[in-house]
Design an enzyme around this catalytic site. Structure first.
Site, PDB file in Angstrom:
ATOM      1  N   HIS A 112       0.085  -3.895  10.936  1.00 57.33           N
ATOM      2  CA  HIS A 112       1.191  -4.753  11.395  1.00 57.33           C
ATOM      3  C   HIS A 112       1.514  -4.613  12.886  1.00 57.33           C
ATOM      4  O   HIS A 112       2.593  -4.987  13.307  1.00 57.33           O
ATOM      5  CB  HIS A 112       2.445  -4.539  10.531  1.00 57.33           C
ATOM      6  N   GLN A 114       1.417 -12.331   9.506  1.00 58.46           N
ATOM      7  CA  GLN A 114       1.945 -11.116   8.882  1.00 58.46           C
ATOM      8  C   GLN A 114       1.089  -9.893   9.188  1.00 58.46           C
ATOM      9  O   GLN A 114       1.585  -8.781   9.310  1.00 58.46           O
ATOM     10  CB  GLN A 114       2.044 -11.344   7.361  1.00 58.46           C
ATOM     11  N   SER A 164       4.351  -6.517   2.548  1.00 60.28           N
ATOM     12  CA  SER A 164       3.016  -6.555   3.154  1.00 60.28           C
ATOM     13  C   SER A 164       2.001  -7.147   2.167  1.00 60.28           C
ATOM     14  O   SER A 164       2.090  -8.316   1.808  1.00 60.28           O
ATOM     15  CB  SER A 164       2.621  -5.147   3.623  1.00 60.28           C
ATOM     16  N   LEU A 165       1.059  -6.343   1.688  1.00 56.77           N
ATOM     17  CA  LEU A 165       0.105  -6.815   0.683  1.00 56.77           C
ATOM     18  C   LEU A 165       0.813  -7.489  -0.496  1.00 56.77           C
ATOM     19  O   LEU A 165       0.321  -8.472  -1.069  1.00 56.77           O
ATOM     20  CB  LEU A 165      -0.714  -5.628   0.169  1.00 56.77           C
ATOM     21  N   ARG A 219      -9.247  -8.789   3.537  1.00 54.35           N
ATOM     22  CA  ARG A 219      -8.135  -8.432   4.432  1.00 54.35           C
ATOM     23  C   ARG A 219      -8.157  -6.934   4.725  1.00 54.35           C
ATOM     24  O   ARG A 219      -7.982  -6.500   5.865  1.00 54.35           O
ATOM     25  CB  ARG A 219      -6.815  -8.837   3.767  1.00 54.35           C
ATOM     26  N   GLN A 254       0.819  -1.204   0.000  1.00 60.61           N
ATOM     27  CA  GLN A 254       0.000   0.000   0.000  1.00 60.61           C
ATOM     28  C   GLN A 254       0.854   1.256   0.000  1.00 60.61           C
ATOM     29  O   GLN A 254       1.914   1.293   0.607  1.00 60.61           O
ATOM     30  CB  GLN A 254      -0.924   0.000   1.217  1.00 60.61           C
TER      31      GLN A 254
END
Length: 313
Positions: free
Chosen positions: A203, A252, A94-95, A119, A13
């Site tokens: 996170h 994660q 991440s994503l 998510r 992101q």
């Protein structure tokens, strides 16, 4: 060039913007075809949204996640179609880890598009808007930042969540605790400690409810052994067991992104070139800061595609 020297990486992101991949979409039908596939999975015209929508809508987490995953998969498919070298490793921030797993054949594309939309919803609702914050910290050692977050945690939850490159760490948590940490970090000599324009403390341990929901969603989704190893954010290593991969995707969501560790793993495996698939070049910049000898390219336009293909010829 030897395939062992190449890794493809996928952004998270923050890389989304209205008009992204426009030129690639006009030049190569596989880009729009991939977006059409994703649009069918989500029942709205995703290509129209990214070309003609509002940036505010694009920045909503539940929109951003499927949009960026689709953009990355589209560029990966284009890379393969154009005869791009098969990489020996994949990784995503991440994503972007979900994008990497789709490209590695571990996750079905339509499943992944629906999964990351969910998510995004889970992450946004885990902490009400206005209660969470994130901030970027420049110019301090990782250990100092972790220690200062521990000091500020008397005010509330605040944790180091993205270890992006040496001297660049992101912290996140509850607003008052993040504000307190920013003051302490500046007093400790941080070059910058600035709030980020995000809507939730990604996170952090505050995301555990989102992790629980993601685990339930993943229970119904098939994960295969990747046909190209993927380096995971949680521990900076590759995994082949689908059950372990599912567990890591859940973990994660509420664990730090150890991007430096991911890149160090690639370097130890002999990687000399990374190519970023998707809009922008955030990861290319981070990778270069982690190791100046890395050759870093990105693909989000016809020109950058040509340059990336030439860089590994």
């Amino acid at each position: 060039m030897d395939t062992q020297q190449l890794a493809l990486v996928f952004p998270g992101q923050g890389s989304q913007k209205v008009g992204m991949l426009a030129e690639l979409g006009e030049s190569f039908s596989i880009i729009k075809d991939t977006f059409a596939e994703a649009s069918e999975a989500l029942a709205y015209d995703m290509w129209d949204l990214i070309q003609n929508g509002e940036q505010e809508q694009l920045n909503l987490t539940e929109t951003t996640q499927p949009v960026l995953l689709t953009a990355s998969v589209a560029v990966w498919r284009l890379w393969c179609e154009q005869g791009g070298l098969r990489p020996s490793l994949l990784a995503g921030h991440s994503l972007g880890e979900f994008s990497a797993l789709v490209c590695a054949g571990a996750l079905n594309f339509a499943d992944a598009v629906r999964l990351v939309r969910a998510r995004g919803q889970y992450m946004q609702t885990a902490v009400p808007v206005g209660e969470g914050a994130m901030a970027a910290v420049l110019g301090l050692e990782d250990a100092q930042i972790v220690e200062i977050c521990a000091q500020a945690s008397s005010t509330g939850v605040v944790e180091a969540v993205n270890f992006n490159s040496p001297g660049q760490v992101v912290i996140a948590g509850q607003v008052a605790a993040v504000d307190q940490a920013i003051e302490l970090l500046k007093a400790a000599g941080a070059k910058r400690a600035m709030p980020l324009p995000v809507s939730a403390p990604f996170h952090t341990s505050l995301m555990r409810p989102a992790g629980d929901k993601l685990a339930l969603a993943l229970a119904d989704i098939s994960v295969q052994q990747p046909n190209i190893p993927v380096v995971h954010n949680v521990h900076g290593k590759t995994e082949s067991d689908p059950a372990v991969i599912k567990a890591l995707l859940v973990e994660q969501i509420y664990s730090a992104v150890k991007w430096v560790d991911c890149v160090e793993t690639m370097l130890a495996a002999g990687i000399t070139h990374t190519i970023e698939c998707g809009p922008g070049k955030v990861l290319s910049g981070l990778n270069k800061r982690i190791n100046k000898s890395l050759n870093c390219s990105n693909i989000d336009s016809p020109e950058s595609l040509s340059a990336a293909l030439e860089s590994i010829a």
